[in-house]
Structure formats: C-alpha cells, structure tokens
Design a protein around this motif. Structure first.
Motif: not given
Ligand code: HEM
Ligand SMILES: [Cu+2]
Lengths: 578, 205
Positions: A233-234, A237, A298-301, A304, A307, A577
């Motif tokens: 899924a990631g 995306r 706000v996706d996992p994996g 920071a 992003r 977080g």
C-alpha cells in the motif's frame, strides 16, 4: 449536425495555411488551431459530464437533501466527478494550452499532426474506459475514487483505462516538444517567449508526472491481473502521488502560463522582469515534484526527515517560486497599465481595468482566489504536523476546490472564452451571461471552498463519505454541530453548479449560434491603446509597482495570521508522537 | 515594452529588477525559510508530531498479536466508566483495559478492532496501528471539542507505533476517514480517557 461541427474548425487562412490573429497579432497556422479546438472542445465535454456528477455529489454531502446513499452508488458518483473533472477536463485543456504556448505563440505549424490525432484518440479511449469501468462497477468491487488505493478491489479495466489515457497524453504532448525543438534548431541562440517557456516547463513536469502515473497504475494492474500476489500500500501511494499531485503541478504551471498570456492580451500586462519570472519557472522544474510527498505526511514507514524535506519542496523552493509569480503577474499588469497611462494612484491601474470583460475577470479572480485560498491552505496543510489536523477531512476538499475547481477552472474558463472569440471567432450569445460566469463562479465556489475548510478543521468532518454529519450508523455520536455551516455550503455548491451550467450554455451556445466576430469585436477585447503601445523594455523596472506590493503585503499578512492560528490550534491537542 | 508572447530583446538577464519586487523576493524568501525552520524545529521541541516507529508485519501476524493482547486484557463497561463506579461482573465485556502501556488498534472493514478501550489521562501509551485488509483512516477527537482532531493513515502490512498521552479525561471518538469500501461511513470506535484518581475504580482493579 456534421456540417455545423466541421464549420467550427474553419477559418480564413492564406495559401500557406496561416492567418494573423486580429487580437494577439500572432501568426496562427491552421494545423495548430484545429488541434487546439479539438482538445478544447473535448475538455468541455468532460467538464459537462463531471459537472453533472458535481450535482449528485454535492447534493449528497448536503445531508438535508441526501441524494444518494452510500449503498446506492455514492462512491461511483464521486469517482466519476473526480476523474472527469480533475483528470479529463484538465488534461485535455492542458494539451490545448501546450499547443497555444508552443506552435501558436511561436508562429509555427503543429508538427506531427497525425501523432496529435492519435494521442487524442488514445486519450479518448482511455477516458471512455475509465468512465465505463467506474459506471458498471458491480457489487463485489470497490469504487476507485480519484486515488484507486490498493488493496481495494478496483476493476482491472479501470487501471487499464487510466494507463491508456496517460499514454495518450504523452503521445499528444510530443508534437509540442517537436515544435520547440524545431524552433531551437532554427534559432539556437534565440530566447523563447515567456509563455512558450512556461509551456515548455509545464511539458517537462507533465512527463515526470505521467511516468509516475504509468508506474503506479501498472503496479496495480499487474497485481489485479494476478501476475504478482501481493501489493504494498505504501509503495503504491508513493508512486500514485507522483501523478496524483504531479497532475496538479501541471494544472498549476499551465494556469500560470495562461495568467501571463491573458493578463497581457486582455489587460495590457508586460513582463515585469524576464529574469525573475523565468527563474521562478526553473525553480518549479527542480523542486515542485517533491511536493507530492505532502500527501504522505501522516503515513507510516517514512522518516520525518524525508517527509519534511520533500513536503517543503526543499526548503520551500516551489512555494517561493509561486510567491514570485504572485508578485510578477499583477506587477506586470500594473506596470503595463501605468506605462499606458491607465489609472494613477495606488490601485487606479486595477480599478480602471476591463472588469466587464469576462476573460479579464476570470483571470484576475483566478489569480486572487488561487493565491489567497488555494495557496495559503496548501502550504498550511503541507506542514507535516498541521497535516494531522487536515488530512482527509473536508478541509482538504476545500483546499483543492480552491485550487483546481476555483483557480484553475476559472483560468481555463477564461481561456475557453478567449478561444471562442479569437479562434472560433464567435461572439457570445449573451454578453451578460458570459460576464455572470466569472463573478458568480468566483463568489459561489470561493465561499464554498472556504466553508469546506472550516467544516473540516473546526468540526473534523471527513471527506469521502455520504453520511456522518447527522448520523454515524450504529453510533450515538455524530458531527451534527457542523450542520448550520452545511446550510450555507449546500446552496453555495448548488449555485456554483448553476453558474457552471451557464458557462457551458454560453460556450456551446456561442459556438453553435454566436455571430461571427468582426474586426471591431476583436479590437474591443484589447486593452486601451492596443496590445503593443510605445515604451522601451529597459524602463519596466522603473515603473511604480506599489499597488502590487501593497496587495502582496496583504497576502503575506493573511498568510502569517492563518499560519499562527493553525499552529495554535494544533498545540491545543493532546501530545502525540515520538 | 516587454510582452510574454515575444522573445525578450537584448540582454534581458542583466536588466534591473524593480526595487519593490526585490524587497518582495526578500520577504517571500525569508518566510519560506522561516516556516521550514519552524516545521523542522517542532519535531524537536513540539508535542504534536506524526512520528513513531514502523515495522513490517503481515496482517495475520498482527492479528495474532492483537488476539494475545485481548486475552491478557481485563474488560470493563461503558456504564461503569460513565458513572465512575466499578463494573459489575455481568457488565464487564464491552471495554478493554490494556494490560500494559501498549494499546492495539486493528481496523478492518467496517469496524475498529481493539476499541473501545479505557485509558488513564496523562499517561503515555504506545498506540499500535495496522489494518487487517485495506487502508483506513484513524481519525480521533474528543466528543466535546470537535476542532481538536487528528488523522493518521493506517496500512495493512505495516505496524505504526505512535505514542500518545491524552491530557484531558473524556470520550474520544474515532471514525474512519479513508475510503475503505461501501460501509465505510459506519466505522466508529471510542477511547475512554479517565482521571487517574478514578482509573482503578472504573476498571475494577
Ligand atoms: C460546481 C462545482 C463543484 C462542486 C459543487 C463540487 C463538489 C464536490 C464535493 C462536495 C466533493 C467532496 C465529496 C466527498 O469527499 O465526499 C468533491 C470532491 C472532489 N472534486 Fe469537486 N466539485 C465541483 C467542481 C470540481 C472541479 C471543477 C474539480 C476539478 C477540476 C473537482 C474535483 C474534485 C475532486 C478531485 C474530488 C475528490 C474525489 C475523491 O475524493 O476521490 N470538483 N467535489
Ligand atoms: Cu475504514
């Protein structure tokens, strides 16, 4: 019928197939013009289809009306709305923008017309396939919506159609590239006009986006076809957003190119500084695609650091570029009009502008509303932490209706009007109705977008659902506190749709029943004093730009205020977080 | 007169830029760097960051972990929490009491596995998020204050551990805000956050 349609593609050309446009003075070749019309008309058809679904979607979200229940196909309607408007209306228009920005501005023929036609054909086939597979969705499968996130069970044919459409767009864009190459071959040291340069950067960004899209949909395609067993899924995306957001960058660049073009032809704008505007385009080239990452805040994996770097387009390189255009375009208008002696004082150049010309009004409202509503909200929601409060709420929908549905759509509506006047050479069936379009659409859609943002941020109403405000099935909890705002939002969306219908009426009506434009109709479009009055280019920088400066300071004040407010709201939350 | 439709003439690169335009470039540039610095600084000094460890995990393996977690968890009841009293034996079923500071959330179409759960205000919990099937959206807000809401994406195949500490007692409502199929609108769950002084009572410990 057929005769009427073929007549639409006719004009008086000389033996070589050229004519001189009486408005822009451009030397236009038949091959380029015919294809601009072809893609433009197709875009309008997509807009009509998507617009019909705007009605069912908006009247569902207005839960008082509650048109289509979740199990009665709401998600199918939403998918049709998204694909026909965001993808088909926009991309067909963008190919037209490329042909204007390339061959027409450069005064060349469109090369490879067969390729252009083939591209159009493939795009149409892809668009039809996407529509077909959405509409005929059966019980077991899931609607794709815009994003077709795996592992939802979206039909294989849908992914196939999407791939086809993107391939078609690439093919259709090729003749543009060739025309630029031809121009450069003939005159290697020459500089492209700014509009052609903007179109070229649009093209490069479009290719990057389309490649990402083909990768994403192919990945999903081979999984749905059973060639691979599992899908991540990631990763999907990440690939998907190269096109999902990349297509928005195409919209943005095409729109900015149109802004430079239309403010010049109908407003009398000049280029305030070639160096500054071109640098801004170059910054887009390097940084804008990184921004696709802001969909993954706000996706996992994802680390920071990754992003933050990407969502900021590398230290806000692309946001900075946009703020450069935000000054440069109105400043060009201010300088051009001041040089012509049109309006003194701080804002005389603006108040004296042709506000009764729907093309001018569309362009200016597009610039202002895109910046104030779309731009500011975009940067806010693109900050990693603030994104937690925006992600997938109605505020997101508000943001992108402020950008694409309001800003870009208005600019393109203006362009369609302009093409009707100058290429189809038809007068509007009603000048009044034509003028109603920019004013009505800007007001209704502007207010609607703003309300969507409020509803999302202040009440946490999610997007992509048919019913949550009045009732969450099986729960006593509801978001009914937001109901009063929907009482204004509902009618505003309806109004926006009605004005959209008026746009279609004027556009199609004028094409079929408008009188031929005469020389004086053409002259009436031009800014006072004609397109190219006297005045040296050396002196542009010396013209006063205080009106624009003031407007930009107001913009910055709004930006800072909203930034602080949003962060304040965020710090009211519980701690989250690591 | 410079037109965007004509090639610029002469040495356009070296032509002067208007003074106000230059000032604007400075303002816009400084603002761009400023908001970058703030966003990145906030990960160090701020309390709200969408950051946590992630692990690859098959949905079946995660399901097994959640099963064990639920077996080890005590239960209490909504009524007990709402009335600030100990649950009766018959009532004890609908609300999980996590056995440790790890809280598992396990959405599937169309329900929130692991919820409802009762937590202690002011205590930091590790919220584990992973999906059984498709993507879901973890959207949380206190019932009384709808504007205080957050949203995190939940994937199948990935476990995201996001620490959270709910400072204010109250009922926190969870809905799904990522489209996950027909039925998506009905997905909801609850966190009951209670005052530390009452936690032992309402959990019946
Ligand atoms: C009168 C005009 C319009 C109205 C009233 C309208 C209304 C809406 C509403 C209410 C939604 C949210 C539905 C939901 O999340 O449940 C929506 C979604 C959307 N709209 Fe529009 N819209 C209009 C025009 C446009 C235009 C011109 C575009 C693109 C150029 C556009 C692109 C989209 C997209 C991409 C979505 C998101 C679909 C998704 O979630 O996958 N809309 N629209
Ligand atoms: Cu869900």
């Amino acid at each position: 019928m057929l005769a009427t349609i073929t007549r639409l593609f006719e004009n008086d050309y000389d033996e070589d197939g050229f004519r001189t446009c009486s408005v822009t003075g451009l030397n236009i070749h038949r091959s380029a013009e015919v294809h601009v019309k072809l893609f433009g008309l197709t875009a309008v058809i997509a807009m009509i289809v998507g617009g019909l679904f705007a009605f069912s979607v908006a009247m569902t979200r207005w839960e008082v009306v509650g048109l289509i229940g979740e199990f009665e196909g709401y998600y199918r309607h939403l998918s049709m709305h998204a694909w026909n408007l965001l993808i088909f209306w926009m991309v067909f228009m963008e190919i037209a923008v490329l042909y204007v920005g390339g061959p027409i501005v450069l005064g060349r023929r469109l090369p490879l017309t067969k390729v252009a036609k083939a591209g159009w054909g493939i795009m149409v086939a892809g668009a039809l396939a996407v529509n077909y597979f959405i509409w005929t969705l059966s019980g077991g499968s899931d609607a794709p919506l815009l994003t077709a996130y795996v592992p939802l069970d979206v039909p294989l044919g849908f992914y196939g159609g999407a791939i086809l459409f993107l391939l078609g767009a690439t093919v259709a864009a090729l003749p543009f590239l060739v025309s630029i190459i031809q121009q450069k071959r003939e005159d290697w040291n020459g500089t492209l006009p700014l509009v052609a340069f903007g179109a070229f950067v649009t093209f490069v960004i479009a290719v990057q986006a389309i490649l990402g899209g083909i990768a994403a949909f192919s990945y999903a395609f081979i999984w749905q076809a059973g060639i691979i067993d599992t899908i991540n899924a990631g990763i999907y995306r990440q690939l998907y957003w190269i096109i999902g957001h990349g297509s928005q960058q195409i919209n943005l660049l095409a729109m900015i190119t149109v802004w430079y073009f239309l403010t010049h032809v109908v407003g009398g704008a000049v280029v305030a500084s070639e160096k500054v505007s071109r640098t801004a385009f170059i910054m887009y080239l390097f940084f804008i695609n990184l921004g696709a990452a802001h969909h993954l805040m706000v996706d996992p994996g994802l680390s920071a650091g990754w992003r933050i770097f990407n969502t900021s387009y590398a230290f806000y390189g692309a946001a900075f570029a946009s703020m450069i255009h935000a000054f440069a375009i109105p400043a060009g208008l201010e300088a051009g009009r001041r040089q012509r002696g049109l309006g003194g004082g701080l804002f005389g150049w603006l108040t004296s502008a042709p506000w009764k010309n729907p093309i001018f009004a569309s362009t200016i409202f597009s610039i202002i509303l895109f910046g104030f509503l779309g731009g500011i909200t975009g940067v806010l929601m693109g900050q990693m932490q603030l994104n937690m409060t925006w992600h997938n709420t109605y505020a997101t929908v508000g943001h992108f209706h402020a950008t694409v549905a309001l800003g870009t759509t208005l600019a393109f509506m203006g362009l369609v009007f302009f093409v009707i006047k100058t290429m189809f050479q038809r007068n509007f069936i009603s000048d009044r109705l034509a003028l109603l379009v920019p004013y009505g659409y800007a007001a209704a859609m502007g207010l609607a977008s703003l309300l969507m943002v409020y509803i999302g941020i202040l009440y946490g109403v999610p997007r992509r659902t048919s019913q949550v405000v009045s009732n969450i099935i099986g729960s006593e909890f509801s978001l009914s506190a937001a109901e009063p705002l929907f009482l204004i939002l509902g009618p505003m969306t309806l109004l926006a749709i009605i004005v959209g219908a008026v746009f279609v009426l004027v556009a199609v009506g004028s094409l079929l029943g408008g009188s031929r434009t005469t020389e004086s109709d053409a002259q009436a479009l031009l800014p006072q004093g004609g397109l190219v009055p006297d005045g040296g280019s050396d002196s542009v920088h010396a013209v006063e730009m205080r009106g624009t400066f003031t407007l930009c300071l107001v913009f910055m004040a709004a930006f800072v205020t909203l930034y602080v407010l949003n962060w304040f709201l965020l710090t009211q939350l519980w701690s989250i977080g690591a | 007169m410079t037109s965007p439709l004509d090639p610029p003439d002469g040495n356009w690169w070296d032509r002067a830029v208007n003074r106000r335009e230059t000032i604007w470039l400075g303002i816009a540039g400084a603002w761009s760097l400023g908001i970058f610095a703030w966003m990145s600084g906030f990960t160090r000094f701020g309390d709200q960051n969408p950051i946590g460890e992630t692990y690859d995990v098959e949905p079946e393996a995660y399901a097994a972990t959640v099963d064990t977690y639920e077996e080890n968890a005590e239960t209490t009841s909504t009524a007990a929490i709402e009335e600030s009293r100990a649950p009766t034996e018959e009532e004890r079923q609908d609300v999980l009491v996590p056995p440790s500071k790890s809280v598992y959330v396990f959405p599937r179409r169309f329900s929130w596995g692991g919820l409802p759960v009762v937590l202690e205000a002011g205590t930091e919990y590790d919220i584990h998020l992973s999906s059984a099937d498709v993507q879901h959206g973890f959207s949380v807000r206190p019932e009384e204050s709808l504007s205080q809401q957050i949203n995190l994406q939940v994937f199948p195949g990935t476990e995201w551990v996001v620490p959270m500490s709910f400072d204010e007692p109250g009922t926190y409502q969870v809905i799904c805000n990522e489209f996950c199929g027909q039925g998506h609108a009905s997905m909801h769950g609850t966190f009951y956050v209670v005052d530390p002084a009452e936690y032992e009572t309402v959990t019946g410990e």
